[in-house]
Enzyme design. Structure first.
Site, PDB file in Angstrom:
ATOM      1  N   CYS A  44      45.663  38.351  48.631  1.00  0.00           N
ATOM      2  CA  CYS A  44      46.334  39.670  47.770  1.00  0.00           C
ATOM      3  C   CYS A  44      47.695  39.346  47.553  1.00  0.00           C
ATOM      4  O   CYS A  44      48.231  39.245  46.334  1.00  0.00           O
ATOM      5  CB  CYS A  44      46.210  41.125  48.664  1.00  0.00           C
ATOM      6  SG  CYS A  44      47.139  42.230  47.650  1.00  0.00           S
ATOM      7  N   CYS A  49      46.331  39.625  43.956  1.00  0.00           N
ATOM      8  CA  CYS A  49      46.798  40.919  43.329  1.00  0.00           C
ATOM      9  C   CYS A  49      48.615  41.032  42.965  1.00  0.00           C
ATOM     10  O   CYS A  49      48.805  41.356  41.829  1.00  0.00           O
ATOM     11  CB  CYS A  49      46.773  42.038  44.293  1.00  0.00           C
ATOM     12  SG  CYS A  49      45.048  42.077  44.957  1.00  0.00           S
ATOM     13  N   LYS A  52      49.522  38.009  40.548  1.00  0.00           N
ATOM     14  CA  LYS A  52      48.774  38.316  39.207  1.00  0.00           C
ATOM     15  C   LYS A  52      49.416  39.626  38.532  1.00  0.00           C
ATOM     16  O   LYS A  52      49.657  39.541  37.392  1.00  0.00           O
ATOM     17  CB  LYS A  52      47.148  38.646  39.666  1.00  0.00           C
ATOM     18  CG  LYS A  52      46.059  38.873  38.483  1.00  0.00           C
ATOM     19  CD  LYS A  52      46.206  40.510  38.044  1.00  0.00           C
ATOM     20  CE  LYS A  52      46.220  41.374  38.947  1.00  0.00           C
ATOM     21  NZ  LYS A  52      44.608  41.727  39.767  1.00  0.00           N
ATOM     22  N   TYR A 179      36.431  40.238  36.571  1.00  0.00           N
ATOM     23  CA  TYR A 179      37.829  40.651  36.637  1.00  0.00           C
ATOM     24  C   TYR A 179      38.771  39.257  36.672  1.00  0.00           C
ATOM     25  O   TYR A 179      39.671  39.745  35.790  1.00  0.00           O
ATOM     26  CB  TYR A 179      38.193  41.118  38.175  1.00  0.00           C
ATOM     27  CG  TYR A 179      37.703  42.254  38.711  1.00  0.00           C
ATOM     28  CD1 TYR A 179      38.471  43.430  38.750  1.00  0.00           C
ATOM     29  CD2 TYR A 179      36.456  42.549  39.315  1.00  0.00           C
ATOM     30  CE1 TYR A 179      38.275  44.644  39.396  1.00  0.00           C
ATOM     31  CE2 TYR A 179      35.995  43.822  39.788  1.00  0.00           C
ATOM     32  CZ  TYR A 179      37.124  44.897  39.766  1.00  0.00           C
ATOM     33  OH  TYR A 179      36.544  45.794  40.507  1.00  0.00           O
ATOM     34  N   GLU A 183      41.276  39.137  33.353  1.00  0.00           N
ATOM     35  CA  GLU A 183      42.646  39.499  33.481  1.00  0.00           C
ATOM     36  C   GLU A 183      43.510  38.212  33.010  1.00  0.00           C
ATOM     37  O   GLU A 183      44.522  38.366  32.371  1.00  0.00           O
ATOM     38  CB  GLU A 183      42.826  39.804  34.928  1.00  0.00           C
ATOM     39  CG  GLU A 183      42.378  41.049  35.224  1.00  0.00           C
ATOM     40  CD  GLU A 183      42.559  41.476  36.687  1.00  0.00           C
ATOM     41  OE1 GLU A 183      42.714  42.796  37.077  1.00  0.00           O
ATOM     42  OE2 GLU A 183      43.055  40.914  37.778  1.00  0.00           O
ATOM     43  N   HIS A 475      51.565  67.458  27.898  1.00  0.00           N
ATOM     44  CA  HIS A 475      51.609  67.091  26.235  1.00  0.00           C
ATOM     45  C   HIS A 475      53.320  66.499  26.172  1.00  0.00           C
ATOM     46  O   HIS A 475      54.078  67.247  26.743  1.00  0.00           O
ATOM     47  CB  HIS A 475      51.512  68.444  25.517  1.00  0.00           C
ATOM     48  CG  HIS A 475      51.428  68.102  24.201  1.00  0.00           C
ATOM     49  ND1 HIS A 475      50.258  67.359  23.749  1.00  0.00           N
ATOM     50  CD2 HIS A 475      52.457  68.482  23.270  1.00  0.00           C
ATOM     51  CE1 HIS A 475      50.667  67.226  22.298  1.00  0.00           C
ATOM     52  NE2 HIS A 475      51.752  68.035  22.250  1.00  0.00           N
ATOM     53  N   GLU A 480      46.134  63.582  28.750  1.00  0.00           N
ATOM     54  CA  GLU A 480      45.783  64.868  28.421  1.00  0.00           C
ATOM     55  C   GLU A 480      44.404  64.855  27.928  1.00  0.00           C
ATOM     56  O   GLU A 480      43.691  65.995  27.895  1.00  0.00           O
ATOM     57  CB  GLU A 480      47.153  65.531  27.580  1.00  0.00           C
ATOM     58  CG  GLU A 480      47.028  65.238  26.118  1.00  0.00           C
ATOM     59  CD  GLU A 480      48.096  65.915  25.201  1.00  0.00           C
ATOM     60  OE1 GLU A 480      47.978  67.325  25.214  1.00  0.00           O
ATOM     61  OE2 GLU A 480      49.150  65.332  24.692  1.00  0.00           O
TER      62      GLU A 480
HETATM   63  P1  NDP Z   1      33.200  38.382  39.532  1.00  0.00           P
HETATM   64  O1  NDP Z   1      32.048  38.132  40.391  1.00  0.00           O
HETATM   65  O2  NDP Z   1      33.833  39.535  39.046  1.00  0.00           O
HETATM   66  O3  NDP Z   1      32.859  37.493  38.258  1.00  0.00           O
HETATM   67  C1  NDP Z   1      32.474  36.382  38.341  1.00  0.00           C
HETATM   68  C2  NDP Z   1      31.953  35.953  36.979  1.00  0.00           C
HETATM   69  O4  NDP Z   1      31.420  34.571  36.848  1.00  0.00           O
HETATM   70  C3  NDP Z   1      31.010  36.755  36.335  1.00  0.00           C
HETATM   71  O5  NDP Z   1      31.312  37.029  34.892  1.00  0.00           O
HETATM   72  C4  NDP Z   1      29.550  35.818  36.435  1.00  0.00           C
HETATM   73  O6  NDP Z   1      28.762  35.997  35.513  1.00  0.00           O
HETATM   74  C5  NDP Z   1      30.432  34.505  36.129  1.00  0.00           C
HETATM   75  N1  NDP Z   1      29.532  33.238  36.681  1.00  0.00           N
HETATM   76  C6  NDP Z   1      29.113  33.337  38.110  1.00  0.00           C
HETATM   77  N2  NDP Z   1      28.577  32.017  38.272  1.00  0.00           N
HETATM   78  C7  NDP Z   1      28.752  31.196  37.084  1.00  0.00           C
HETATM   79  C8  NDP Z   1      28.338  30.096  36.688  1.00  0.00           C
HETATM   80  N3  NDP Z   1      27.680  29.355  37.569  1.00  0.00           N
HETATM   81  N4  NDP Z   1      28.529  29.737  35.371  1.00  0.00           N
HETATM   82  C9  NDP Z   1      29.081  30.717  34.438  1.00  0.00           C
HETATM   83  N5  NDP Z   1      29.599  31.746  34.844  1.00  0.00           N
HETATM   84  C10 NDP Z   1      29.517  32.155  36.119  1.00  0.00           C
HETATM   85  O7  NDP Z   1      34.132  37.430  40.254  1.00  0.00           O
HETATM   86  P2  NDP Z   1      35.753  37.270  40.320  1.00  0.00           P
HETATM   87  O8  NDP Z   1      35.935  35.933  40.386  1.00  0.00           O
HETATM   88  O9  NDP Z   1      36.247  37.704  38.597  1.00  0.00           O
HETATM   89  O10 NDP Z   1      36.531  38.267  41.059  1.00  0.00           O
HETATM   90  C11 NDP Z   1      36.259  38.257  42.311  1.00  0.00           C
HETATM   91  C12 NDP Z   1      36.359  39.586  43.192  1.00  0.00           C
HETATM   92  O11 NDP Z   1      37.632  39.694  43.264  1.00  0.00           O
HETATM   93  C13 NDP Z   1      35.874  40.660  42.146  1.00  0.00           C
HETATM   94  O12 NDP Z   1      34.638  40.899  42.569  1.00  0.00           O
HETATM   95  C14 NDP Z   1      36.927  41.700  42.575  1.00  0.00           C
HETATM   96  O13 NDP Z   1      36.399  42.323  43.904  1.00  0.00           O
HETATM   97  C15 NDP Z   1      38.057  41.075  43.085  1.00  0.00           C
HETATM   98  N6  NDP Z   1      39.154  41.149  42.206  1.00  0.00           N
HETATM   99  C16 NDP Z   1      39.512  42.342  41.843  1.00  0.00           C
HETATM  100  C17 NDP Z   1      40.585  42.624  41.052  1.00  0.00           C
HETATM  101  C18 NDP Z   1      41.214  43.962  40.740  1.00  0.00           C
HETATM  102  O14 NDP Z   1      40.995  44.887  41.452  1.00  0.00           O
HETATM  103  N7  NDP Z   1      41.794  44.051  39.619  1.00  0.00           N
HETATM  104  C19 NDP Z   1      41.253  41.677  40.242  1.00  0.00           C
HETATM  105  C20 NDP Z   1      40.663  40.482  40.630  1.00  0.00           C
HETATM  106  C21 NDP Z   1      39.642  40.080  41.411  1.00  0.00           C
HETATM  107  P3  NDP Z   1      27.445  37.050  35.667  1.00  0.00           P
HETATM  108  O15 NDP Z   1      28.369  38.496  35.291  1.00  0.00           O
HETATM  109  O16 NDP Z   1      26.467  36.822  34.611  1.00  0.00           O
HETATM  110  O17 NDP Z   1      27.349  37.105  37.234  1.00  0.00           O
END
Ligand code: NDP
Length: 492
Positions: A44, A49, A52, A179, A183, A475, A480
């Protein structure tokens, strides 16, 4: 009773581990030690976080001049200096790491800058060669980004690497639709990078409300992000002259041949292994036949728990398919004296959740007050542009569960509409027909994260649609609309 060195030994100095250590020592009077192999503050603070969000802030200034000029200012768009920002960012991260270290010190927690692994149910072995015993051990080692298993994948970077880049690329291909992918697509685009994004599924941000993620995808495309859904990376490799001339990108044209050679990594990543020999453009072919040449490829394809080479299975701890430590509702592993919290358990991978799990662990293990972690109705924000704030069930999940009413409005917010910008916001409530309770709230708007925190309180308290209705609007604001929607858009 056996004589241990400590009451508690925490492995991992991220948000969850540090909180648990501090509270166990400070409030429960326990004798506590903590080992961290990397920087204090964890994902984080050091590579998630916090940096970022500072990059989000940096990226949001890109259209300031356009908006300001519409309001009568005479501003010229400036240029972004990555190195200046990065220098300032590093100083801020050093400061925060110092804060984390002093919080531990002031709570009386002894720290070891070392990797730790389990030797038995009450013993940890440190990379310094020392061995320490504790009545209770807490594992809070977090997770790390993973790359897909394709040839040359190490030519791409992962999110940890972004904060160390020496220069920003002119163009980047981002793989993933979660995410981190979304982002960074918005952040980097805001900082002037040409962004292409491949997501293998039908729509980005799988699992969130369809209407909300649809609006985010539409806005991202409208702002100039080249988002391809139903598309994944098939092949990648160094771009040859053939590739460059066959598939010219806007950045090739802008920079001229060879100009990308200065794209190098400063630190080479912490737990990742980008190919230090490859600093030139990368050729990529997609599953749909799309080809492109990019200065950089970012894999945002998920994160795996940090549970390998820790001696966990040998001690009898159960590990799941992705490497997550299996725990009960009190965060206890299969071994009575060992608990685990945060991303290493792969429950809800968010900093505030890890902190909650850490506090509940201390209640359970040190205050004689068994406390299960409440993972229900967790509000969260996605810092895309526009931002999304969300709590509770999506329309799709809610209608699978019961009959619902959907209250929804989408409009151009005053601030940017005045400046002639096309931005739209979305305010949405998903309501149970039977109980009238608001089951979900989804906001896509500037500062949606700030708004959803407060909506989250009402929804956690079990507010009904009528409770929202009897709340007077503030407002003129965007939010709102959340209390002024009178007629359901649809029922399901
Ligand atoms: P996520 O699990 O959210 O997303 C991973 C993405 O990669 C998905 O779109 C997935 O597709 C895709 N993917 C996985 N494997 C492959 C592959 N072999 N080839 C192509 N695409 C693939 O992980 P993130 O890394 O984005 O984030 C990890 C965690 O970190 C999040 O779950 C969240 O909990 C936390 N986080 C929170 C944030 C916030 O609160 N703002 C900000 C950043 C991270 P598919 O959908 O098809 O599985």
């Amino acid at each position: 009773m056996a004589d241990y060195d400590y009451d508690l030994f925490v492995i991992g100095g991220g948000s969850g581990g540090v909180r648990a250590a501090r509270v166990a020592a400070g409030e429960a009077g326990a004798k506590v030690a903590l080992a961290e192999e990397d920087r204090y503050g964890g994902t984080c603070v050091i590579r998630g976080c916090v940096p970022k969000k500072l990059m989000v802030f940096a990226s949001e200034f890109s259209d300031t001049a356009d908006v300001a000029n519409a309001y009568g200012w005479n501003m010229t768009p400036g240029t972004f200096d990555w190195r200046q920002f990065r220098g300032h960012l590093n100083k801020e991260l050093d400061r925060l790491e110092g804060v984390y270290r002093s919080l531990l010190k002031n709570s009386g927690v002894e720290t070891f800058d070392a990797r730790a692994k389990l030797k038995d149910a009450h013993t940890v072995e440190l990379s310094t060669g020392e061995t320490k015993t504790a009545k209770t051990i807490l594992i809070a080692t977090g997770g790390q980004p993973v790359r897909p298993d394709i040839p040359n994948a190490n030519m791409g970077i992962v999110s940890d690497d972004i904060f160390h880049l020496d220069t920003l690329p002119k163009s980047i291909l981002i793989i993933g639709g979660g995410y981190i992918a979304c982002e960074f697509a918005c952040i980097l685009h805001g900082l002037g990078v040409e962004v292409t994004q491949y997501y293998r599924g039908a729509q980005i941000l799988r699992g969130f409300d369809d209407e909300a993620r649809g609006l985010i995808a539409e806005s991202m495309r409208e702002r100039g992000i080249d988002l391809y859904t139903g598309t994944n990376i098939l092949q990648m490799g160094p771009a040859s002259d053939d590739h460059s001339s066959a598939i010219p990108t806007a950045s090739d044209a802008a920079m001229g041949a060879g100009a990308q050679q200065d794209i190098v990594m400063a630190h080479g990543g912490v737990k990742t292994d980008p190919n230090p020999d490859h600093t030139g453009p990368i050729w990529v072919k997609s599953t749909t036949g799309h080809e492109g040449v990019y200065d950089m490829v970012l894999f945002a394809t998920g994160r795996d728990p940090n549970s390998t080479d820790m001696g966990l299975e040998d001690v009898g701890i159960d590990i799941g398919r992705r490497g997550e430590i299996i725990v009960d509702e009190y965060s206890k592993t299969a071994v009575d004296s060992v608990y685990a919290i945060g991303d290493v358990t792969n429950r809800v991978n968010l900093t505030p959740v890890a902190i909650r799990e850490g506090m509940a662990f201390v209640e359970t293990a040190f205050k004689n007050n068994p406390t299960a972690v409440d993972h229900d109705l967790i509000p969260s924000a996605i810092f895309t542009h526009p931002e999304m704030g969300t709590v509770g069930l999506s329309e799709e999940d809610a209608r699978d569960q019961e009959e619902i009413e959907v209250y929804c409005t989408s409009f151009r917010p005053m601030r940017t509409a005045f400046a002639g910008q096309p931005d739209r916001v979305l305010m949405k409530l998903v309501v149970s027909k039977a109980t009238r309770k608001v089951l979900g709230c989804h906001i896509v708007a500037p500062n949606a994260g700030e708004m959803i925190q407060l909506a989250g309180v009402a929804i956690k308290m079990g507010a009904t649609k009528e409770d929202f209705d009897r709340t007077v609007a503030v407002h003129p604001t965007m939010s709102e609309e959340i209390v002024t929607m009178r007629t359901p858009m649809r029922t399901a």
